[in-house]
Design a protein around this motif. Structure first.
Motif, mmCIF file in Angstrom:
data_model
loop_
_atom_site.group_PDB
_atom_site.id
_atom_site.type_symbol
_atom_site.label_atom_id
_atom_site.label_comp_id
_atom_site.label_asym_id
_atom_site.label_seq_id
_atom_site.Cartn_x
_atom_site.Cartn_y
_atom_site.Cartn_z
ATOM 1 N N LEU A 89 -5.763 -3.115 -0.053
ATOM 2 C CA LEU A 89 -4.414 -2.893 0.459
ATOM 3 C C LEU A 89 -4.351 -3.428 1.886
ATOM 4 C CD1 LEU A 89 -3.563 0.656 -0.910
ATOM 5 C CD2 LEU A 89 -3.089 -1.593 -1.900
ATOM 6 N N GLY A 90 -3.388 -4.276 2.147
ATOM 7 C CA GLY A 90 -3.276 -4.916 3.450
ATOM 8 C C GLY A 90 -2.299 -4.212 4.358
ATOM 9 N N ALA A 91 -1.418 -4.983 4.964
ATOM 10 C CA ALA A 91 -0.488 -4.443 5.954
ATOM 11 C C ALA A 91 0.461 -3.426 5.333
ATOM 12 C CB ALA A 91 0.313 -5.579 6.586
ATOM 13 N N ILE A 92 0.837 -2.451 6.153
ATOM 14 C CA ILE A 92 1.878 -1.495 5.774
ATOM 15 C C ILE A 92 3.161 -1.932 6.468
ATOM 16 C CG2 ILE A 92 2.614 0.906 5.817
ATOM 17 C CD1 ILE A 92 0.158 0.350 4.055
ATOM 18 N N ASN A 93 4.181 -2.242 5.670
ATOM 19 C CA ASN A 93 5.472 -2.698 6.184
ATOM 20 C C ASN A 93 6.439 -1.529 6.260
ATOM 21 O OD1 ASN A 93 5.629 -6.026 5.922
ATOM 22 N ND2 ASN A 93 4.139 -5.065 4.557
ATOM 23 N N SER A 94 7.060 -1.366 7.401
ATOM 24 C CA SER A 94 8.010 -0.265 7.594
ATOM 25 C C SER A 94 9.413 -0.699 7.182
ATOM 26 C CB SER A 94 8.018 0.164 9.056
ATOM 27 O OG SER A 94 8.427 -0.918 9.881
ATOM 28 N N ASN A 95 10.282 0.291 7.035
ATOM 29 C CA ASN A 95 11.674 0.026 6.668
ATOM 30 C C ASN A 95 12.580 0.867 7.561
ATOM 31 O OD1 ASN A 95 14.280 0.321 5.447
ATOM 32 N ND2 ASN A 95 13.450 -0.411 3.513
ATOM 33 N N THR A 96 13.204 0.204 8.533
ATOM 34 C CA THR A 96 14.176 0.875 9.399
ATOM 35 C C THR A 96 15.510 0.128 9.355
ATOM 36 O OG1 THR A 96 13.365 -0.394 11.309
ATOM 37 C CG2 THR A 96 12.409 1.790 10.953
ATOM 38 N N PHE A 97 15.886 -0.295 8.141
ATOM 39 C CA PHE A 97 17.111 -1.096 8.046
ATOM 40 C C PHE A 97 18.019 -0.702 6.895
ATOM 41 C CE2 PHE A 97 13.515 -3.399 6.151
ATOM 42 C CZ PHE A 97 13.928 -3.573 4.842
ATOM 43 N N GLN A 98 17.627 0.231 6.044
ATOM 44 C CA GLN A 98 18.451 0.538 4.875
ATOM 45 C C GLN A 98 19.333 1.769 5.037
ATOM 46 O OE1 GLN A 98 15.576 0.558 1.549
ATOM 47 N NE2 GLN A 98 16.674 -1.219 0.805
ATOM 48 N N ASP A 99 18.907 2.722 5.834
ATOM 49 C CA ASP A 99 19.670 3.962 5.965
ATOM 50 C C ASP A 99 20.962 3.739 6.754
ATOM 51 O OD1 ASP A 99 17.504 4.971 4.710
ATOM 52 O OD2 ASP A 99 16.891 6.333 6.324
ATOM 53 N N ASP A 100 21.987 4.498 6.408
ATOM 54 C CA ASP A 100 23.259 4.406 7.118
ATOM 55 C C ASP A 100 23.109 4.714 8.601
ATOM 56 O OD1 ASP A 100 24.561 3.683 4.811
ATOM 57 O OD2 ASP A 100 25.406 5.666 4.417
ATOM 58 N N ASP A 101 22.130 5.567 8.947
ATOM 59 C CA ASP A 101 21.905 5.912 10.348
ATOM 60 C C ASP A 101 21.587 4.683 11.200
ATOM 61 O OD1 ASP A 101 22.316 8.579 9.906
ATOM 62 O OD2 ASP A 101 20.188 9.096 9.757
ATOM 63 N N TYR A 102 21.096 3.625 10.562
ATOM 64 C CA TYR A 102 20.634 2.457 11.305
ATOM 65 C C TYR A 102 21.713 1.375 11.449
ATOM 66 C CZ TYR A 102 16.052 4.572 10.473
ATOM 67 O OH TYR A 102 14.985 5.431 10.438
ATOM 68 N N ARG A 103 22.953 1.756 11.265
ATOM 69 C CA ARG A 103 24.048 0.778 11.361
ATOM 70 C C ARG A 103 24.084 0.120 12.738
ATOM 71 N NH1 ARG A 103 29.571 1.142 12.752
ATOM 72 N NH2 ARG A 103 29.316 3.378 13.101
ATOM 73 N N LEU A 104 23.755 0.869 13.792
ATOM 74 C CA LEU A 104 23.743 0.315 15.153
ATOM 75 C C LEU A 104 22.321 0.060 15.641
ATOM 76 C CD1 LEU A 104 26.514 2.514 16.831
ATOM 77 C CD2 LEU A 104 26.732 0.234 15.826
ATOM 78 N N GLY A 105 21.374 0.013 14.690
ATOM 79 C CA GLY A 105 19.992 -0.235 15.055
ATOM 80 C C GLY A 105 19.115 0.960 14.735
#
Length: 249
Positions: A89-105
């Motif tokens: 198992l290599g890199a762990i990729n994060s996800n901070t772009f799908q939730d509605d909370d992240y509309r402004l970043g």
């Protein structure tokens, strides 16, 4: 020429390509994903497909995970499953772009509560790295602004630096942050990590365990990618490559 050719062959034989788990899922366009029969449904089934790719190619022994798409109850068991199939198992990729909370970043968001949520997710990804034995935390942020005056551009960079510093402090001695960039995606006015220089500047501030991922498909037209690679190699800050195409750019 013979020496150069032999060196090139040796380098090609020694290369290790890390395939992304999501590459084994359904594919399509940015407008629709088309379901296909036989596509893996779980991280375990993705590893089954990845092991077949490595069997045929001999150069793809690692698979990077994406959280939360590849979330499981027992990451140590998933790592053991990969090892049984000749994989790591290599890199762990994060996800901070799908939730509605992240509309402004996410990590650059003006609301500290949203930034806290994003940073907590990144810290959770480091916990997963500990469980899987992964050495790399791969970060790409969709943060940016869509029109002038929407937010303070400099302040967003401050928030980014502060968030990255907290995550960096959590890394183990043999773990790294790999910071990716995209020139104009997805924000229409400013993207908070738009190029290798911005990523490099933040990595310099963080320390030697932060390195830049060169994206082959996300540069301004005419950009000399070889120069970027040479400079980052010289500075010891080349963390890896994303082999994206220029189709969308």
């Amino acid at each position: 020429m013979t020496v150069v050719r032999d060196a090139a062959k040796a380098a090609l034989k020694a290369q290790r390509i890390e395939t992304p788990s999501w590459g084994y899922g359904n594919s399509g366009t940015r407008f629709k994903v088309f379901a296909q029969p036989g596509v893996p449904r779980t991280p375990w089934e993705k590893l089954d497909d990845a092991s077949k790719v490595h069997e045929f190619t001999g150069v793809a022994p690692e698979v990077s995970l994406h959280i939360p798409w590849d979330r499981v109850d027992d990451y140590a068991a998933l790592a053991a499953y990969a090892k049984e199939r000749g994989l790591e198992l290599g890199a762990i990729n994060s996800n901070t772009f799908q939730d509605d909370d992240y509309r402004l970043g996410s990590v650059c968001h003006p609301d500290p509560k949203v930034r806290r949520k994003a940073v907590d997710h990144l810290l959770d990804c480091v916990d997963i790295m500990d469980a899987t034995g992964s050495k790399d935390l791969k970060l790409w942020f969709a943060d940016g602004t869509n029109y002038p005056g929407q937010d303070d551009i400099a302040a967003r960079q401050d928030r980014l630096a502060e968030s990255l510093a907290e995550v960096y402090a959590r890394l183990g001695d043999d773990q790294r942050i790999l910071l990716e960039y995209k020139l104009f995606e997805p924000a229409f006015y400013t993207t908070d990590v738009p190029d290798w220089g911005t990523a490099y500047a933040h990595c310099l501030k963080l320390g030697p365990k932060a390195q830049v991922v060169v994206d082959t498909g996300h540069h301004a037209p005419g950009t000399n990618i070889e120069f970027i690679v040479a400079l980052l190699l010289r500075e010891g800050r080349l963390g890896g490559f994303d082999f994206n195409s220029r189709f969308y750019a």
